[in-house]
Scaffold this motif. Structure first.
Motif, short mmCIF file in Angstrom:
data_model
loop_
_atom_site.label_atom_id
_atom_site.label_comp_id
_atom_site.label_asym_id
_atom_site.label_seq_id
_atom_site.Cartn_x
_atom_site.Cartn_y
_atom_site.Cartn_z
N VAL A 1 0.83 -1.21 0.00
CA VAL A 1 0.00 0.00 0.00
C VAL A 1 0.86 1.27 0.00
CG1 VAL A 1 -1.98 -1.12 1.13
CG2 VAL A 1 -0.22 0.02 2.53
N SER A 2 2.15 1.14 -0.27
CA SER A 2 3.08 2.25 -0.09
C SER A 2 3.11 3.25 -1.23
CB SER A 2 4.49 1.71 0.15
OG SER A 2 4.50 0.96 1.35
N ASP A 3 2.56 2.95 -2.38
CA ASP A 3 2.50 3.91 -3.47
C ASP A 3 1.42 4.95 -3.21
OD1 ASP A 3 4.50 2.96 -5.20
OD2 ASP A 3 3.18 1.44 -6.03
N GLY A 4 1.54 6.07 -3.91
CA GLY A 4 0.48 7.07 -3.85
C GLY A 4 0.78 8.20 -2.90
N VAL A 5 -0.16 8.45 -2.01
CA VAL A 5 0.00 9.52 -1.02
C VAL A 5 -0.38 8.99 0.35
CG1 VAL A 5 -0.44 11.42 -2.64
CG2 VAL A 5 -2.34 10.39 -1.42
N ALA A 6 0.11 9.67 1.37
CA ALA A 6 -0.18 9.30 2.75
C ALA A 6 -1.57 9.77 3.15
CB ALA A 6 0.87 9.91 3.68
N GLY A 7 -2.06 9.19 4.24
CA GLY A 7 -3.30 9.65 4.84
C GLY A 7 -4.38 8.61 5.02
N ASN A 8 -4.37 7.58 4.19
CA ASN A 8 -5.43 6.57 4.25
C ASN A 8 -4.89 5.15 4.24
OD1 ASN A 8 -7.76 8.33 4.16
ND2 ASN A 8 -7.12 8.80 2.08
N ALA A 9 -3.75 4.94 4.84
CA ALA A 9 -3.10 3.62 4.78
C ALA A 9 -3.99 2.51 5.32
CB ALA A 9 -1.77 3.65 5.52
N LEU A 10 -4.64 2.75 6.45
CA LEU A 10 -5.47 1.69 7.03
C LEU A 10 -6.61 1.30 6.09
CD1 LEU A 10 -6.00 -0.23 9.38
CD2 LEU A 10 -7.39 1.58 10.42
N ASP A 11 -7.26 2.28 5.49
CA ASP A 11 -8.33 1.97 4.53
C ASP A 11 -7.79 1.20 3.33
OD1 ASP A 11 -10.21 3.25 6.12
OD2 ASP A 11 -10.04 5.16 5.04
N GLU A 12 -6.59 1.55 2.90
CA GLU A 12 -5.98 0.84 1.77
C GLU A 12 -5.69 -0.61 2.14
OE1 GLU A 12 -2.74 3.00 -0.18
OE2 GLU A 12 -3.55 4.84 0.69
N VAL A 13 -5.22 -0.84 3.36
CA VAL A 13 -4.96 -2.21 3.81
C VAL A 13 -6.26 -3.00 3.85
CG1 VAL A 13 -4.16 -3.65 5.73
CG2 VAL A 13 -2.89 -1.57 5.11
N LYS A 14 -7.28 -2.42 4.43
CA LYS A 14 -8.57 -3.12 4.53
C LYS A 14 -9.15 -3.43 3.16
CE LYS A 14 -9.75 -1.77 9.19
NZ LYS A 14 -10.73 -1.15 10.08
N ALA A 15 -8.90 -2.57 2.19
CA ALA A 15 -9.38 -2.83 0.82
C ALA A 15 -8.62 -4.00 0.19
CB ALA A 15 -9.23 -1.58 -0.04
N LYS A 16 -7.34 -4.14 0.52
CA LYS A 16 -6.53 -5.24 -0.03
C LYS A 16 -6.82 -6.57 0.68
CE LYS A 16 -3.71 -2.74 -2.73
NZ LYS A 16 -2.87 -3.01 -3.87
N PHE A 17 -7.28 -6.48 1.93
CA PHE A 17 -7.56 -7.68 2.74
C PHE A 17 -8.98 -7.57 3.29
CE2 PHE A 17 -3.02 -7.24 2.57
CZ PHE A 17 -2.58 -8.54 2.39
N PRO A 18 -9.99 -7.79 2.43
CA PRO A 18 -11.40 -7.57 2.82
C PRO A 18 -11.99 -8.71 3.67
CG PRO A 18 -11.29 -8.34 0.57
CD PRO A 18 -9.86 -8.17 1.03
N ILE A 19 -11.52 -8.80 4.88
CA ILE A 19 -11.98 -9.82 5.82
C ILE A 19 -13.19 -9.28 6.58
CG2 ILE A 19 -11.29 -11.08 7.93
CD1 ILE A 19 -9.91 -12.06 5.37
N ASP A 20 -14.12 -10.14 6.92
CA ASP A 20 -15.28 -9.74 7.74
C ASP A 20 -14.83 -9.60 9.19
OD1 ASP A 20 -17.65 -9.36 9.09
OD2 ASP A 20 -18.64 -11.15 8.28
N PHE A 21 -14.59 -8.37 9.61
CA PHE A 21 -14.10 -8.10 10.96
C PHE A 21 -15.14 -8.40 12.03
CE2 PHE A 21 -11.18 -5.89 8.28
CZ PHE A 21 -9.98 -5.90 8.98
N ASN A 22 -16.38 -8.61 11.62
CA ASN A 22 -17.45 -8.91 12.58
C ASN A 22 -17.60 -10.40 12.84
OD1 ASN A 22 -18.27 -6.17 12.93
ND2 ASN A 22 -19.19 -6.30 10.88
N ASP A 23 -16.85 -11.23 12.12
CA ASP A 23 -16.99 -12.68 12.27
C ASP A 23 -15.64 -13.37 12.10
OD1 ASP A 23 -18.17 -15.14 12.66
OD2 ASP A 23 -19.03 -15.25 10.64
#
Length: 177
Positions: A42-64
């Motif tokens: 997720v290191s390309d681009g610009v800073a500011g939304n790294a966590l959202d970028e990680v969650k988009a790459k690893f779309p796990i159901d955090f509720n289960d």
């Protein structure tokens, strides 16, 4: 009186018609596919939304988390190791920053990318520990707390650098377990 009995019988019949629930959790099919670091970083681009970028790459159901597919867990754990290698291993961010010089524009962009990579690494570490705890009952609370503190520090650094150029590195590795 007859009307009351009819209502009671109607409720009883509708209750019997409801589908039976299975008390066993149902395992979900995997949602992740093993890939190279270049595809999940997720290191390309610009800073500011790294966590959202990680969650988009690893779309796990955090509720289960108890029902995360074992193959997905293996990919998450392997990706975390690769992200750590990309930070500290030979040819990783530390070497690239040293080579570029930390005060140059290239070095600064690499430092921003390194912070985003740390968010990737630490989010995967916390997620892996949470899944393992949910699935095995093993108490990972202390490890989760320690890694979450590190994660939150790096999320704050990423957000503080919002909008700044972020540069990845050319690093060999994958998340294939």
């Amino acid at each position: 009186m007859y009307f009351s009995k009819a209502i009671i019988l109607a409720f009883a019949a509708s209750a019997l018609a409801l589908p039976a629930t299975n008390s066993k959790p149902v395992k979900r099919a995997g949602v992740l596919t093993a890939t190279t670091y270049d595809n999940f970083q997720v290191s390309d681009g610009v800073a500011g939304n790294a966590l959202d970028e990680v969650k988009a790459k690893f779309p796990i159901d955090f509720n289960d988390l108890a029902n995360v597919d074992p193959d997905d867990l293996a990919i998450i754990l392997a990706a975390r190791v690769t992200a750590e290698d990309a930070e500290t291993g030979t040819g990783g961010f530390n070497d690239a920053i040293d080579a570029a010089g930390s005060s140059t524009a290239a070095g600064k962009a690499l430092q921003v990318g390194k912070i985003k990579n740390k968010v990737l690494k630490l989010e995967l570490e916390v997620l892996g520990l949470q899944i393992q705890q949910a699935q095995s009952g093993k108490d990972n609370t202390d490890k989760i707390a320690a890694e979450t503190t590190k994660l939150n520090t790096n999320i704050a650094l990423d957000q503080k650098a919002a909008g700044q150029t972020s540069q990845s590195i050319d690093f060999s590795g994958d998340d294939d377990a």
